[in-house]
Design a protein around this motif. Structure first.
Motif, mmCIF file in Angstrom:
data_model
loop_
_atom_site.group_PDB
_atom_site.id
_atom_site.type_symbol
_atom_site.label_atom_id
_atom_site.label_comp_id
_atom_site.label_asym_id
_atom_site.label_seq_id
_atom_site.Cartn_x
_atom_site.Cartn_y
_atom_site.Cartn_z
ATOM 1 N N LYS A 39 5.328 -5.275 7.500
ATOM 2 C CA LYS A 39 6.100 -4.395 8.391
ATOM 3 C C LYS A 39 5.947 -2.918 8.044
ATOM 4 C CE LYS A 39 10.790 -3.488 9.987
ATOM 5 N NZ LYS A 39 12.192 -3.867 9.924
ATOM 6 N N ARG A 40 6.039 -2.587 6.758
ATOM 7 C CA ARG A 40 6.112 -1.183 6.359
ATOM 8 C C ARG A 40 4.780 -0.544 5.996
ATOM 9 N NH1 ARG A 40 11.660 -0.807 3.376
ATOM 10 N NH2 ARG A 40 13.001 -1.285 5.134
ATOM 11 N N ILE A 41 3.756 -1.367 5.767
ATOM 12 C CA ILE A 41 2.463 -0.788 5.406
ATOM 13 C C ILE A 41 1.387 -1.173 6.423
ATOM 14 C CG2 ILE A 41 0.646 -0.598 3.657
ATOM 15 C CD1 ILE A 41 2.800 -1.187 1.528
ATOM 16 N N VAL A 42 1.125 -2.471 6.555
ATOM 17 C CA VAL A 42 0.022 -2.923 7.416
ATOM 18 C C VAL A 42 0.256 -2.519 8.870
ATOM 19 C CG1 VAL A 42 -1.293 -4.916 8.237
ATOM 20 C CG2 VAL A 42 -0.526 -4.837 5.852
ATOM 21 N N ASN A 43 1.414 -2.843 9.408
ATOM 22 C CA ASN A 43 1.667 -2.588 10.831
ATOM 23 C C ASN A 43 1.961 -1.124 11.167
ATOM 24 O OD1 ASN A 43 1.074 -5.138 11.682
ATOM 25 N ND2 ASN A 43 3.182 -5.836 11.774
ATOM 26 N N THR A 44 1.972 -0.262 10.176
ATOM 27 C CA THR A 44 2.108 1.169 10.468
ATOM 28 C C THR A 44 0.734 1.807 10.683
ATOM 29 O OG1 THR A 44 2.116 1.769 8.118
ATOM 30 C CG2 THR A 44 4.260 1.395 9.177
ATOM 31 N N ASN A 45 -0.314 1.040 10.459
ATOM 32 C CA ASN A 45 -1.676 1.512 10.679
ATOM 33 C C ASN A 45 -2.120 1.041 12.068
ATOM 34 O OD1 ASN A 45 -4.601 1.478 10.770
ATOM 35 N ND2 ASN A 45 -4.569 1.844 8.564
ATOM 36 N N ASP A 46 -2.326 1.980 12.986
ATOM 37 C CA ASP A 46 -2.644 1.637 14.374
ATOM 38 C C ASP A 46 -3.923 0.811 14.524
ATOM 39 O OD1 ASP A 46 -0.376 2.840 15.379
ATOM 40 O OD2 ASP A 46 -1.370 4.766 15.707
ATOM 41 N N SER A 134 3.354 0.115 -8.696
ATOM 42 C CA SER A 134 4.065 1.365 -8.415
ATOM 43 C C SER A 134 3.684 1.906 -7.038
ATOM 44 C CB SER A 134 3.789 2.409 -9.498
ATOM 45 O OG SER A 134 2.413 2.698 -9.571
ATOM 46 N N GLY A 135 2.404 1.797 -6.672
ATOM 47 C CA GLY A 135 1.982 2.239 -5.339
ATOM 48 C C GLY A 135 2.615 1.408 -4.245
ATOM 49 N N LEU A 136 2.698 0.100 -4.481
ATOM 50 C CA LEU A 136 3.327 -0.793 -3.503
ATOM 51 C C LEU A 136 4.784 -0.418 -3.305
ATOM 52 C CD1 LEU A 136 3.172 -3.368 -1.715
ATOM 53 C CD2 LEU A 136 3.833 -4.661 -3.753
ATOM 54 N N MET A 137 5.511 -0.245 -4.399
ATOM 55 C CA MET A 137 6.932 0.108 -4.306
ATOM 56 C C MET A 137 7.120 1.465 -3.624
ATOM 57 S SD MET A 137 8.806 -2.353 -5.438
ATOM 58 C CE MET A 137 7.674 -3.336 -4.504
ATOM 59 N N GLN A 138 6.274 2.408 -3.963
ATOM 60 C CA GLN A 138 6.383 3.732 -3.351
ATOM 61 C C GLN A 138 6.124 3.649 -1.850
ATOM 62 O OE1 GLN A 138 3.920 6.649 -5.208
ATOM 63 N NE2 GLN A 138 4.784 8.332 -4.041
ATOM 64 N N ASN A 139 5.130 2.858 -1.438
ATOM 65 C CA ASN A 139 4.823 2.708 -0.013
ATOM 66 C C ASN A 139 5.896 1.929 0.732
ATOM 67 O OD1 ASN A 139 2.365 4.110 0.464
ATOM 68 N ND2 ASN A 139 1.314 2.554 -0.743
ATOM 69 N N LEU A 140 6.495 0.965 0.076
ATOM 70 C CA LEU A 140 7.522 0.156 0.736
ATOM 71 C C LEU A 140 8.847 0.898 0.874
ATOM 72 C CD1 LEU A 140 7.014 -3.395 -0.817
ATOM 73 C CD2 LEU A 140 6.374 -2.619 1.464
ATOM 74 N N PHE A 141 9.183 1.707 -0.102
ATOM 75 C CA PHE A 141 10.519 2.285 -0.141
ATOM 76 C C PHE A 141 10.538 3.797 -0.109
ATOM 77 C CE2 PHE A 141 10.781 -1.843 -2.365
ATOM 78 C CZ PHE A 141 11.577 -2.494 -1.448
ATOM 79 N N HIS A 142 9.462 4.441 0.273
ATOM 80 C CA HIS A 142 9.389 5.893 0.233
ATOM 81 C C HIS A 142 10.441 6.586 1.090
ATOM 82 C CE1 HIS A 142 7.052 4.984 3.823
ATOM 83 N NE2 HIS A 142 7.293 6.209 4.219
ATOM 84 N N TYR A 143 10.777 6.031 2.223
ATOM 85 C CA TYR A 143 11.705 6.733 3.094
ATOM 86 C C TYR A 143 13.144 6.666 2.593
ATOM 87 C CZ TYR A 143 13.454 2.538 5.432
ATOM 88 O OH TYR A 143 14.053 1.353 5.713
#
Length: 160
Positions: A39-46, A134-143
């Motif tokens: 939801k938060r990483i893959v599907n944000t890429n058009d 750490s990259g995964l967590m940052q990408n999932l919860f950055h907002y």
């Protein structure tokens, strides 16, 4: 029965429910982490939006759960479990073939993932894989950091 226009469809929903209800806590968390990543990483890429669905993720978890020892699915090894499922998914995307758990001869990627779009999807999945925990967590919860910063003028919370 010669002129019968009935069409039968085999459903494995009850078997799937039984399998999911047999999951331990770590398997459930792993599935949740996979869905969140979708939801938060893959599907944000058009370029790759909607190529994958949560059912493919659940199928990867079914296969990995069968292939590795249940001791692998322990809470301290959550990210190992996640990356095992991600690697399984990446292998399927690379081959444009996702075997149904109950009928492995059935390719669930048919009409979705093919030689024309799989490289873009692999690129996104590779970036997830190589960004590490750490990259995964940052990408999932950055907002969430932005959210807390916006409502709390004097401080923010880092969730990674």
């Amino acid at each position: 029965m010669e002129n019968c226009n009935l069409l039968w469809r085999i459903s494995f929903s009850e078997a799937e429910k039984q399998l999911v209800h047999s999951f331990n806590f770590t398997q459930v968390l792993c599935y949740g982490l996979l869905k969140l990543t979708l939801k938060r990483i893959v599907n944000t890429n058009d370029d790759v939006k909607d190529l994958l669905c949560s059912y493919f993720l659940k199928t990867a978890l079914f296969w990995v759960s069968e292939e590795v020892d249940i001791d692998t699915f322990q809470l301290p090894k959550l990210f190992i479990c996640f990356y095992l499922c991600l690697n399984k998914l990446m292998s399927w995307v690379n081959n444009c073939y996702c075997p149904n758990y109950f009928i492995p001869e059935h390719n669930m990627f048919l009409g979705k993932i093919n030689q024309y779009n799989n490289k873009s999807l692999l690129s996104v999945l590779n970036s997830i894989k190589y960004s590490g925990i750490s990259g995964l967590m940052q990408n999932l919860f950055h907002y969430y950091k932005i959210y807390f910063f916006y409502f709390k003028e004097y401080w923010s919370i880092d969730l990674y």
